[in-house]
Design an enzyme around this catalytic site. Structure first.
Site, mmCIF file in Angstrom:
data_model
loop_
_atom_site.group_PDB
_atom_site.id
_atom_site.type_symbol
_atom_site.label_atom_id
_atom_site.label_comp_id
_atom_site.label_asym_id
_atom_site.label_seq_id
_atom_site.Cartn_x
_atom_site.Cartn_y
_atom_site.Cartn_z
ATOM 1 N N GLU A 257 0.855 -1.188 0.000
ATOM 2 C CA GLU A 257 0.000 0.000 0.000
ATOM 3 C C GLU A 257 0.891 1.238 0.000
ATOM 4 O OE1 GLU A 257 -3.715 1.977 2.461
ATOM 5 O OE2 GLU A 257 -2.017 1.149 3.533
ATOM 6 N N ASP A 331 -11.072 1.166 3.086
ATOM 7 C CA ASP A 331 -10.781 2.574 3.387
ATOM 8 C C ASP A 331 -11.550 3.528 2.482
ATOM 9 O OD1 ASP A 331 -8.896 1.871 5.324
ATOM 10 O OD2 ASP A 331 -7.275 1.784 3.846
HETATM 11 C C1 GLC Z 1 -3.903 1.464 5.909
HETATM 12 C C2 GLC Z 1 -5.133 0.638 6.137
HETATM 13 C C3 GLC Z 1 -6.081 1.425 6.966
HETATM 14 C C4 GLC Z 1 -5.430 1.719 8.283
HETATM 15 C C5 GLC Z 1 -4.077 2.405 8.098
HETATM 16 C C6 GLC Z 1 -3.273 2.323 9.357
HETATM 17 O O1 GLC Z 1 -4.172 2.607 5.184
HETATM 18 O O2 GLC Z 1 -5.675 0.223 4.916
HETATM 19 O O3 GLC Z 1 -7.300 0.787 7.162
HETATM 20 O O4 GLC Z 1 -6.253 2.540 9.054
HETATM 21 O O5 GLC Z 1 -3.295 1.776 7.109
HETATM 22 O O6 GLC Z 1 -2.909 0.994 9.615
#
Ligand code: GLC
Ligand code: CA
Length: 559
Positions: A257, A331
């Site tokens: 991510e 998200d």
């Molecule tokens: C990422 C996850 C999200 C989470 C964040 C902190 O963006 O997808 O849901 O709140 O990281 O872990």
């Protein structure tokens, strides 16, 4: 470093499960692994090849599982490690791979490392996190960083007169990845799950794990001040190389991510012939076509921007690296309510599916997306469970903005929209649970929008996803063709893929109104091509084109 022997991940389609809201197997109102077991055949029937599980680990749920208290166990809410192994087995039997969420930028404040670490500077775990003395005799936090979710990024612990860093919620202290012991712990976690038989990882905010030395003040922003000092930080690639070495012993799959990622920057991490450290990245640019930086700063939907972003990623990575394709996850608010139309839910749901799945890359489909679930509308902030909704509300309140205005923004931008229980049937609670009350509200549109109804309706979004995924699987052009965007009206998105003498034309309308699509004769003759997918009956062609109906999509293949 071990090299990939195959690139099997390119042929996958992945289904994402956010376990809390997927399916409740034991009637306590919370989704769980029993529920997942009961739906494996359904998931397989979609034509996907893998499941990505959002965190299943023990967690106090400050951020619903993204605050992990134990990396090598399963939360009691969801079942047990035994039950997980059963799910893994049963999934593998059906040819479904399992991808775990690897959340290593931070732990929960309940994790035993953190509990030890806060005992003081002499504790062997102290250096697992970022502890600092305050400025101005301790009264001010160590720097001006702000968290993404919850005010300042530093929390004071009076017992030891030090602050710890959390770039997300207070309950999510950041791990100090510069400490080699922490990196060894991460490798142990990776091995634990791979030894158990899982097939890959989705790596949570992985581009945040290396912080700039000295933690300097950041450029002041309303939220996430300091982000330029930890997004794509100085040692990121180096640390990922270490993890990759372990991962490649198992030929596993990884997707990282990566907020604020651009195609050019991404190539430094995923270029296939330059020692990639991840197989692909989840960037966010295409999710900003109706907002600025965050879903809480809204703009009207901008199709021109969306097309430009796709064009950049598709052409920028083609032949060099691989795209991760998604429109929804835990998200994001539901995409029909954003880029499509609730009024033309079925049409726009199919168009959006076509629009992204026919691009080059590995598609991810989020639970409920396949039946066209939409945003929920809640009138009071007390009904929103997510920490980021609650804190954004408080932030806007502190600016004395009117309640109605704030609630509009929250309703449109909240992650909670994607977290309502999956609607399985028209029964009470959408068939999600037999409990009186599920942990979070079911969208009241469940009598109409649910899996059972979609199964029964040959024109449903659900059946369309199956057709689309089957088409992708059976036609290499969808996976491997090149990509060229056509010049069209602003609200039309049309692109051509080419592969081994074949051409695929994808036309998508982002409008209710009629738009004029014309294919230059020099491309090919539409009347000689095969119409392989569409969301309307009766698809005429006039002058090598057509006038679009609301949210129309058509896909033509010419061999
Ligand atoms: C990422 C996850 C999200 C989470 C964040 C902190 O963006 O997808 O849901 O709140 O990281 O872990
Ligand atoms: Ca349950």
């Amino acid at each position: 470093m071990a090299k990939r022997t195959s690139q099997w991940y390119k042929d996958l389609a992945v289904y994402q499960i956010w376990p809390r809201s997927f399916c409740d197997g034991n009637g306590d109102g919370i989704g769980d692994l029993e529920g997942v077991l009961s739906k494996l055949d359904y998931i397989k029937s979609l034509g996907v090849d893998a499941i990505w599980f959002s965190p299943l680990y023990p967690s106090p749920n400050a951020d619903y599982g993204y605050d992990i208290a134990d990396y090598t166990d399963i939360s009691k809410d969801y079942g047990s490690l035994e039950l997980f192994k059963k799910v893994l087995d049963e999934a593998h039997k059906r040819g479904l791979k399992i991808i775990m969420d690897l959340v290593i930028n931070h732990t929960s404040d309940q994790h035993k490392w953190f509990q030890e670490s806060k005992k003081g500077p002499d504790n062997p775990y102290h250096d697992y996190y970022f502890w600092r003395k305050g400025r101005k005799g301790g009264k001010k936090p160590p720097n001006n960083w702000l968290s993404t979710f919850q005010g300042g990024a530093w929390e004071y612990v009076p017992e030891i007169d030090e602050y710890y860093l959390h770039v997300f919620a207070k309950g999510q202290p950041d791990l100090n990845m510069d400490n080699p012991k922490v990196r060894e712990e991460v490798k142990k976690i990776i091995r634990f799950w791979l030894d158990l038989g899982v097939d890959g990882f989705r790596e949570d905010v992985i581009t945040f794990i290396s912080k700039k030395e000295g933690l300097p003040n950041g450029f002041p922003l309303p939220t996430a001040t300091g982000i330029e000092h930890y997004s794509n930080g100085p040692h990121l690639r180096e640390y990922l190389e270490e993890f990759r070495a372990v991962q490649m012993e198992y030929d596993c799959f990884t997707v990282g991510e990566a907020p604020m990622m651009t195609p050019k920057k991404a190539l430094k991490f995923i270029k296939e012939d330059e020692n990639p450290v991840l197989d692909m990245m989840f960037h966010f640019q295409h999710m900003n076509a109706d907002n600025i930086m965050t879903n809480f700063v809204r703009t009207p939907f901008r199709p021109g921007y969306l097309k430009k972003v796709y064009n950049n990623w598709q052409t920028g990575l083609y032949g060099k690296a691989w795209n991760a394709l998604y429109l929804e996850n835990h998200d994001q608010p539901r995409v029909i309510s954003r880029y499509g139309s609730e009024k033309y839910r079925v049409e726009s749901g199919k168009m959006l599916a076509t629009m992204y799945i026919c691009q080059s890359g590995t598609p991810f489909i989020y639970q409920g997306q396949e039946i066209g679930m939409t945003n929920i509308h809640l009138d009071s902030i007390d009904r929103f469970p997510d920490v980021s909704s609650v804190n954004t509300y408080a932030l806007m309140k502190s600016l004395h903005l009117p309640e109605k205005f704030i609630m509009n923004i929250i309703n449109y931008g909240a992650r909670d929209n994607g977290r309502t229980p999956v609607q399985w049937s028209a029964e009470k609670n959408g068939g999600f649970t037999t409990a009186d009350k599920p942990w979070f509200e079911v969208n009241p549109n469940y009598p109409e929008i649910n899996v059972e109804a979609a199964e029964a309706d040959p024109n449903s979004i659900l059946h369309y996803y199956r057709k689309l995924l089957k088409f992708r699987k059976e036609n290499e052009i969808v996976r491997y063709g090149d990509f060229r965007m056509m010049k069209t009206e602003r609200k039309l998105f049309a692109y051509i893929r080419r592969y081994e003498g074949q051409k695929l034309l994808v036309v998508c309308s982002f409008a209710e109104e009629e738009l004029n699509f014309r294919l230059p004769q020099s491309e090919f003759d539409l009347s000689k091509a095969e119409l392989v997918l569409s969301n309307y009956d009766f698809n005429q062609v006039v002058h090598n084109g057509f006038f679009t109906r609301p949210y129309e999509t058509r896909v033509y293949l010419i061999k």
